[in-house]
Design an enzyme around this catalytic site. Structure first.
Site, short mmCIF file in Angstrom:
data_model
loop_
_atom_site.label_atom_id
_atom_site.label_comp_id
_atom_site.label_asym_id
_atom_site.label_seq_id
_atom_site.Cartn_x
_atom_site.Cartn_y
_atom_site.Cartn_z
N CYS B 87 62.43 28.58 27.34
CA CYS B 87 63.51 27.98 26.11
C CYS B 87 63.35 28.73 24.84
O CYS B 87 63.43 29.95 24.57
CB CYS B 87 63.00 26.72 25.94
SG CYS B 87 64.25 25.54 24.93
N HIS B 195 63.70 24.08 31.59
CA HIS B 195 62.16 23.84 31.33
C HIS B 195 61.32 23.28 32.73
O HIS B 195 61.47 22.23 33.14
CB HIS B 195 61.89 22.83 30.42
CG HIS B 195 61.94 22.98 29.12
ND1 HIS B 195 61.16 23.09 28.05
CD2 HIS B 195 63.12 23.30 28.35
CE1 HIS B 195 61.44 23.29 26.89
NE2 HIS B 195 62.75 23.16 26.93
N GLU B 197 58.51 23.09 33.71
CA GLU B 197 57.32 22.49 33.58
C GLU B 197 57.70 20.82 33.47
O GLU B 197 56.99 19.96 33.57
CB GLU B 197 56.62 22.61 32.24
CG GLU B 197 56.98 22.17 30.92
CD GLU B 197 58.09 22.90 30.18
OE1 GLU B 197 58.50 23.97 31.10
OE2 GLU B 197 58.33 22.83 28.93
#
Lengths: 757, 224
Positions: B87, B195, B197
């Protein structure tokens, strides 16, 4: 205001009454000077002192074994187990948002975050209950776009997820939108800090932005009262507070680092009334005094008057009380995070708040004392008003006008009109940061994994939050309306398997000088109290926003609550308001008896028919509702039946069973075939404390057995699946019609362009 | 042996602890590295996490590229170390010229947070080695400036050299050629807007980030 303000005595121009002025003279034993008057005027303002509402707020229950900090501090704090404390607060930023939607909403987020991290907690989630004028009004669309952009712009950048809220469009808010914001923070329980200035000789360190002339607003009439020279006056342009989320982000990290290292005795945010409020509050609460070196305070522009510096509401500032020997460490942390840190005062043992014309290097010798008032008098001794209350003159006439008598021509069309997917709003918010968001916005309640804020260890438990308000109910009967709002929140938490821990409230009302408005407020507080007592839930904080009116017309009473709950064992994502093909639909909870009540009073449907504020709300039976909520909680949480038995669940509130079903259809794309809904009254009645369950057919008998055993009123109303939503005898819609109306309602209106009216 | 992952934290970064949590959950050892440091220590790989480095002032990533740590990151990348920009980190890598092109405002001019379906276009990169080409992954996105753009020559180069690593199945932001993530020539530097994660725990809605994060840990060890 009829006469020219310049003809008035200064105290009146500042909004203080003659009696209040006399109180100040008595306290000081002399006439206050202009600076002192300015300080009293902001501290004794409605906004800071709650002088009209405090006598009522005292009635709310606030005790509980798990309550670490109740109302009156920056935030309520709860012990949530495993050595974790949760701080929660709700606030309004209605008036600034009406004038400048983006910055009004943005600075609302900034302010509530500071309330939370000043207690030592890291803000982990924000919720935004928003209320705007109707979508067909271009100016209301402009306000809505700006507010959402402000929350998005500030909240995303400052790095705190916005995990839910409400979005309501209604003519009552056309000129006066309601922008409420709730924040939840977590801290290791031992880190709890209170805003106290203790230990004479300790230093007051101002952290963050320089102080500008922004947000002096109401105080700017000072200029007209002849405070300073004409040239300086010309500079006092009206200005709006402007937020800087990057400054705030660094302020959060620096303050938390400072508290983690035990480097501050106390920390206080600067909100309304700026430095005056922060210094007076910390000194009063610490039982001490404070000398403020007004020339030490970094300013954004030259030639600022002491009263401007002392009352400015510039954003992104914090006050830390620091022992002199820790100062260097504090300054080092500030330097690392690139935030300004300046010693601007010293704690004394005199109990006096003194403003000294000095930069602190020549204390007490030659410097002139510009103001010298008891700190406690600013903070605690604002007058309390028992304002006049009156039942609205048309109350009885409205009660007699039952909306149940209205005919319904096309229930399907009426239902479609109510549908709106709010993802247009929340898809603009980061709602996933911190990896906690188990249930994202759009469901009945947000669910957040509970991790220890110090170690990061997962507790296998979760916190749940719901914000709720219903002005249509409260317009009929603020007392029952407020009580029903609590019921709705409890049920919202139950649908995600959570039990309620505590409530915070934001009382949005009209002009307190109208006796009907004070009556509404008092009734709403009583309604909350009844419900909270019944459910055993404490109220740990609140905010009051009055004067929500325009052109002499008050908004509908809109008490909004935030309810925090606990999921004791998080094994799976709660099913949410959805349908699974073949699922059996069960309506739990009963409509109240209609003795003396109207099923459709305060309903969205009645309002659509032009009948607002009419009829009688049915009286909630808290005991029965508690049983229903507990059953739903245990079914969803997998305590009573195997996890997965409930494949969809939605609470019944606004729009009744009809809207609950239609939303489940829209979200899943599955149809439903429904029977046993008697008529449009049963379809649209909003009496809360009910829920629609979509049950896996293999587990149906177990679920029904649990419900029966617990004495929960239960009705099997149909089955999920197919491409139609039909309710026997009432309407038959294509699923495509339902989903398309639901998903296009907001984008069609809000992407259409706006006007700054 | 577990991979030591340096997670870079600028003032304004906000996903550093999320990345660290995901790395830890998969057996890696994260270290948060503040932007004013000049060394990455004993890192086996580097993640530049999402957020708003330096407030995104001027342009996302425009100031961050001048932070002291970025020299060490560039050196690490040139030496073949795995560097992933997620990002805002992708924006920083583009501004630092470790990746070509730029990220402009989303088509539609609104911030977008939600879940996007991605298709793995190449598994020859530090982030996708554990995936198969054609795999579809549900990964959250969260950005205002995620609309990837580049010159036609660059686009041709990316295509011809199999450097488009991830594409959106349904483009959420108007990015050219539906690009969600790209890699450098050496295939050790990868930038992506989504993302991963945020998709490493079924309780959060998706586990599809796991193969991506695992690839990162494996490539860290390979280059160590």
């Amino acid at each position: 205001m009829s006469s020219d303000v310049t003809d008035q005595p200064t105290h009146r121009a500042l909004g203080l009454t003659d009696d209040e002025y006399e109180d100040i003279r008595t306290t000081l034993g002399r006439d206050p000077n202009h600076l002192e008057l300015a300080m009293y005027s902001v501290m004794w303002s409605e906004h800071c002192s709650y002088k009209s509402s405090r006598v009522h707020l005292r009635r709310l229950p606030s005790e509980g074994d798990h309550v670490l900090v109740g109302p009156g501090e920056g935030a309520g704090v709860l012990d949530v187990g495993d050595g974790i404390a949760a701080a929660i607060r709700i606030e309004s930023h209605n008036h600034p948002s009406a004038i400048e939607p983006y910055q009004g909403a943005a600075t609302g987020v900034g302010g509530i975050l500071r309330d939370i991290f000043s207690m030592g907690a890291r803000p982990i989630a924000v919720m935004d209950p928003l209320r705007f004028g109707p979508l067909d009004d271009p100016r209301s669309r402009w306000v809505a776009e700006g507010v959402v952009a402000g929350v998005s712009g500030y909240g995303n950048s400052v790095g705190v997820p916005t995990v839910g809220g409400e979005t309501v469009f209604d003519p009552t808010y056309a000129e006066n939108p309601l922008v409420n914001v709730l924040c939840l923070g977590l801290m290791p329980a031992e880190r709890l800090v209170l805003g106290r200035a203790e230990g004479p000789g300790n230093l007051a360190v101002l952290l963050g932005s320089a102080t500008g002339r922004d947000g002096i607003g109401g105080v700017s009439v000072l200029a007209s009262a002849g405070f300073s020279d004409a040239e300086a006056d010309a500079d006092k342009r009206p200005s709006v507070q402007v937020g800087d989320p990057f400054e705030e982000k660094r302020l959060i990290e620096a303050c938390l680092e400072l508290l983690e290292g035990d480097l501050a005795v106390g920390v206080q945010d600067l909100g309304g009334a700026g430095i005056t409020c922060a210094t007076a509050e910390t000194a009063a609460k610490g039982g001490s005094g404070m000398d403020v070196f007004v020339r030490a305070i970094p300013t954004r522009e030259p030639h600022m008057e002491p009263f401007e510096v002392m009352t400015s509401e510039s954003q992104e500032r914090m006050l830390a009380i620091v022992e002199p020997e820790r100062l260097d460490e504090v300054l080092a942390i500030a330097a690392r995070w690139e935030i300004r840190a300046t010693v601007v005062g010293r704690v004394t043992d005199t109990g006096q708040l003194r403003v000294i014309d000095s930069d602190g290097t020549d204390v007490g010798e030659v410097a002139e004392v510009l103001a010298d008032v008891p700190a406690r008098s600013l903070e605690d001794e604002a007058p309390l008003y028992h304002r006049e209350m009156a039942v609205p003159a048309d109350f009885d006439a409205r009660r007699a006008d039952s909306p149940d008598a209205l005919a319904c021509e096309d229930a399907g069309a009426d239902l479609l009109e109510m549908l709106a997917d709010t993802s247009w709003v929340w898809s603009q918010y980061d709602h996933m940061l911190f990896l906690n968001t188990v249930t994202p916005p759009g469901a009945d309640a947000a669910v957040l994994r509970l991790k220890h804020p110090g170690t990061g260890e997962d507790t296998s438990r979760a916190l749940a939050m719901s914000t709720d308000g219903n002005h249509l109910w409260c317009a009929v009967d603020p007392r029952r309306g407020a009580a029903m709002t609590v019921v709705e929140s409890v049920m919202n938490l139950a649908t995600v398997g959570a039990r309620p821990l505590a409530m915070v409230n934001c009382l949005n009302f009209g002009n307190p000088e109208h006796p009907e408005v004070m009556w509404q407020l008092s009734e709403a507080v009583d309604g909350f109290t009844e419900a909270l007592d019944a459910f055993g839930v404490p109220c740990v904080g609140g905010n009051v926003s009055l004067y929500n009116e325009s052109r002499g017309s008050d908004i509908d009473p809109t008490p909004v609550i935030g309810m925090l709950g606990m999921v004791d064992r998080l094994v799976a994502r709660p099913p949410g308001p959805t349908l699974v093909e073949g699922g059996r639909l069960v309506l739990v909870g009963a409509l109240p008896g209609t003795d003396g009540g109207d099923l459709l009073a305060g309903s969205r449907w009645a309002a659509q028919q032009g009948s607002r504020g009419t009829g009688n709300l049915c009286e909630p039976d808290f005991g029965a509702l508690e049983v229903v909520a507990a059953a739903v909680r245990d079914l969803v949480g997998g305590q009573a039946v195997p996890a997965g038995a409930i494949v969809g669940v939605h609470d019944v509130a606004e729009g009744g069973v009809g809207l609950a079903l239609a939303e489940m259809v829209a979200r899943s794309g599955e149809g439903a075939t429904i029977a046993r809904i008697e008529d449009h009254r049963a379809l649209f009645a909003e009496s809360p404390g009910r829920a629609v369950l979509c049950v896996d057919p293999e587990h149906l008998s177990e679920v029904l057995a649990v419900l029966e055993e617990r004495g929960v009123p239960t009705q099997r109303i149909g089955v999920a699946g197919g491409d139609r939503l039909s309710v026997k005898g009432l309407f038959d819609l294509e699923v495509a019609q339902v989903t398309s109306r639901w998903s296009s309602a907001l984008p069609d209106a809000l992407d259409r362009g706006t006007t700054q009216g | 042996m577990s991979a030591n992952v340096a997670v870079v934290r600028f003032p304004g970064t906000n996903c550093e602890f999320d990345v660290a949590e995901a790395v830890t959950a998969l057996g890696g050892e994260p270290t948060i590295v503040f932007h004013d440091e000049v060394s990455l220590g004993s890192a086996d790989s580097v993640v530049i996490a999402g957020g708003f480095a330096h407030g995104d002032y001027l342009r996302p990533g425009a100031i961050a590229r001048f932070s002291p740590i970025m020299e060490a990151v560039s050196r690490f990348a040139l030496e073949g170390g795995a560097v992933i920009g997620i990002c805002n980190g992708f924006q920083v890598l583009c501004e630092s010229h470790l990746l070509p092109g730029a990220l402009q405002k989303n088509a539609g001019l609104r911030f977008k947070c939600g879940t996007a379906r991605l298709r793995v276009e190449s598994n020859r990169s530090a982030l996708t080695e554990q995936c198969d080409v054609g795999d579809e992954l549900d990964i959250p996105i969260n950005h205002f400036e995620g609309n990837y753009t580049c010159s036609e020559e660059t686009l041709a180069e990316l295509r011809d050299n199999d450097r488009i690593v991830l594409r959106y199945v349904e483009n959420p932001n108007g990015s050219v050629d539906d690009i969600a993530g790209i890699c450098n020539e050496g295939r050790n530097v990868v930038g992506l807007m989504p993302h991963p994660e945020r998709a490493c725990n079924p309780l959060l809605g998706s586990n599809d980030g796991v193969p991506l994060m695992r690839s990162l840990l494996e490539s860290a060890l390979a280059s160590a």
